[in-house]
Design an enzyme around this catalytic site. Structure first.
Site, mmCIF file in Angstrom:
data_model
loop_
_atom_site.group_PDB
_atom_site.id
_atom_site.type_symbol
_atom_site.label_atom_id
_atom_site.label_comp_id
_atom_site.label_asym_id
_atom_site.label_seq_id
_atom_site.Cartn_x
_atom_site.Cartn_y
_atom_site.Cartn_z
ATOM 1 N N PRO A 89 17.781 -39.299 44.262
ATOM 2 C CA PRO A 89 17.052 -39.235 45.538
ATOM 3 C C PRO A 89 16.334 -40.550 45.879
ATOM 4 C CG PRO A 89 16.535 -37.324 44.160
ATOM 5 C CD PRO A 89 17.318 -38.277 43.306
ATOM 6 N N GLU A 116 14.411 -33.820 36.123
ATOM 7 C CA GLU A 116 13.564 -34.546 37.087
ATOM 8 C C GLU A 116 14.072 -35.950 37.397
ATOM 9 O OE1 GLU A 116 11.808 -31.971 38.757
ATOM 10 O OE2 GLU A 116 10.942 -33.904 39.276
ATOM 11 N N ARG A 154 39.557 -41.741 50.529
ATOM 12 C CA ARG A 154 40.190 -41.695 51.863
ATOM 13 C C ARG A 154 40.471 -43.077 52.432
ATOM 14 N NH1 ARG A 154 39.794 -37.299 54.744
ATOM 15 N NH2 ARG A 154 39.730 -38.507 56.650
ATOM 16 N N ASP A 169 38.583 -42.619 62.080
ATOM 17 C CA ASP A 169 37.396 -41.777 61.936
ATOM 18 C C ASP A 169 36.295 -42.261 62.865
ATOM 19 O OD1 ASP A 169 36.957 -40.187 58.823
ATOM 20 O OD2 ASP A 169 38.854 -40.740 59.752
HETATM 21 C C1 9D3 Z 1 12.194 -30.773 43.040
HETATM 22 C C2 9D3 Z 1 12.399 -31.987 42.217
HETATM 23 N N1 9D3 Z 1 11.864 -33.171 42.890
HETATM 24 C C3 9D3 Z 1 10.443 -33.284 42.602
HETATM 25 C C4 9D3 Z 1 9.700 -34.001 43.655
HETATM 26 C C5 9D3 Z 1 12.537 -34.397 42.467
HETATM 27 C C6 9D3 Z 1 14.005 -34.295 42.311
HETATM 28 C C7 9D3 Z 1 14.593 -34.605 41.102
HETATM 29 C C8 9D3 Z 1 15.960 -34.518 40.955
HETATM 30 C C9 9D3 Z 1 14.812 -33.902 43.355
HETATM 31 C C10 9D3 Z 1 16.202 -33.819 43.201
HETATM 32 C C11 9D3 Z 1 16.752 -34.119 41.992
HETATM 33 C C12 9D3 Z 1 18.223 -34.018 41.818
HETATM 34 N N2 9D3 Z 1 18.920 -34.721 42.904
HETATM 35 C C13 9D3 Z 1 19.871 -35.614 42.677
HETATM 36 O O1 9D3 Z 1 20.225 -35.874 41.556
HETATM 37 C C14 9D3 Z 1 20.438 -36.314 43.812
HETATM 38 C C15 9D3 Z 1 20.215 -36.193 45.209
HETATM 39 C C16 9D3 Z 1 19.367 -35.335 45.985
HETATM 40 O O2 9D3 Z 1 18.642 -34.456 45.487
HETATM 41 N N3 9D3 Z 1 19.371 -35.489 47.323
HETATM 42 C C17 9D3 Z 1 20.146 -36.396 47.976
HETATM 43 N N4 9D3 Z 1 20.938 -37.215 47.313
HETATM 44 C C18 9D3 Z 1 20.967 -37.094 45.948
HETATM 45 S S1 9D3 Z 1 21.895 -38.045 44.942
HETATM 46 C C19 9D3 Z 1 21.358 -37.311 43.574
#
Ligand code: 9D3
Length: 248
Positions: A89, A116, A154, A169
């Site tokens: 994220p 996490e 793709r 696209d």
């Molecule tokens: C509820 C957990 N969050 C606490 C503030 C942090 C969090 C940790 C790990 C939120 C999501 C994740 C797992 N997400 C991914 O590994 C992830 C992801 C995503 O959640 N949203 C958009 N792109 C991606 S790429 C990897």
């Protein structure tokens, strides 16, 4: 092009390998796809891959040793010049421009996390780039890794048939797509726009362009701002807004 995915749930990748465009590209040897599980690189009896965060707080953190060992194992099988891309994220948002850049590489090592997050020292030592799919919460990086594999595959030469490739696209142009219609001509008092039945291909192209510009303006103004419209596009958009009764 070769893909490697480092993941605690490698079985999650099976469906994209079995279906559709990516499945066919694999069968035809246009891409390679393999996985490496950090669990297999954990040295202790419990095969531990996560641990509690220093400083406290909820959730667990992926441990440095098994993840970097899995990345090393993946790297050893991959072409030189294959970067490690971590799905998190905290990454910059994946888009078509990133997909186009990756499509020129010999390989891509995708690191998908669970829990996490990763011990930050994994990112510092072993990751070249961090990518996110956008501002929503997934349960891990696997689905994001699959999205990257699909979007990049793709773009590889020979993957799409002529018919699919010919249809550029919408995101390639930087616009949303125009509306599509198929038979029947009338559904519950909704008619197919007359121009699409006219056989006038210049007018059809003009209408589609106008709709693509109008929808992008209404739904994704960020796309239009990036695009910088030429005078012809601006005229089409003005026409769309006038026809929709929208004031500028
Ligand atoms: C509820 C957990 N969050 C606490 C503030 C942090 C969090 C940790 C790990 C939120 C999501 C994740 C797992 N997400 C991914 O590994 C992830 C992801 C995503 O959640 N949203 C958009 N792109 C991606 S790429 C990897």
């Amino acid at each position: 092009m070769d893909f490697a995915v480092v993941s605690l749930f490698p079985e999650m990748l099976a469906p994209i390998a079995a279906h559709g465009v990516v499945g066919r590209a694999l069968e035809r040897g246009l891409i390679g796809l393999d996985t490496e599980n950090p669990r297999e690189h954990a040295e202790d009896v419990h095969r531990t891959v996560d641990d509690r965060p220093y400083g406290g707080g909820p959730g667990m953190v992926m441990k440095y040793a098994p993840v970097t060992a899995a990345l090393d194992a993946a790297r050893a099988r991959m072409p030189k010049g294959s970067p490690v891309v971590c799905l998190t994220p905290q990454g910059r948002v994946f888009d078509q421009a990133v997909a186009q850049r990756y499509a020129k590489l010999p390989g891509l090592i995708l690191l998908a996390g669970r829990y996490e997050g990763f011990d930050e020292r994994i990112i510092v030592d072993a990751v070249d780039e961090e990518l996110s799919l956008g501002d929503f919460v997934l349960s891990g990086g696997e689905i994001a890794a699959m999205a990257v594999i699909d979007a990049v595959t793709r773009l590889l030469p020979g993957v799409l048939g002529d018919a699919e490739s010919a249809v550029q696209d919408s995101f390639m142009q930087g616009l949303l797509d125009h509306p599509h219609y198929t038979r029947p001509e009338r559904i519950a008092e909704q008619d197919v726009p007359a121009v699409l039945l006219s056989g006038d291909h210049a007018q059809i192209a003009r209408w589609r362009n106008k709709q693509a510009l109008g929808r992008s303006y209404l739904r994704r103004p960020d796309l239009l701002e990036k695009l910088k419209l030429n005078s012809e596009q601006q005229a089409l958009l003005d026409e769309f807004l006038k026809e929709s009764g929208i004031e500028i």
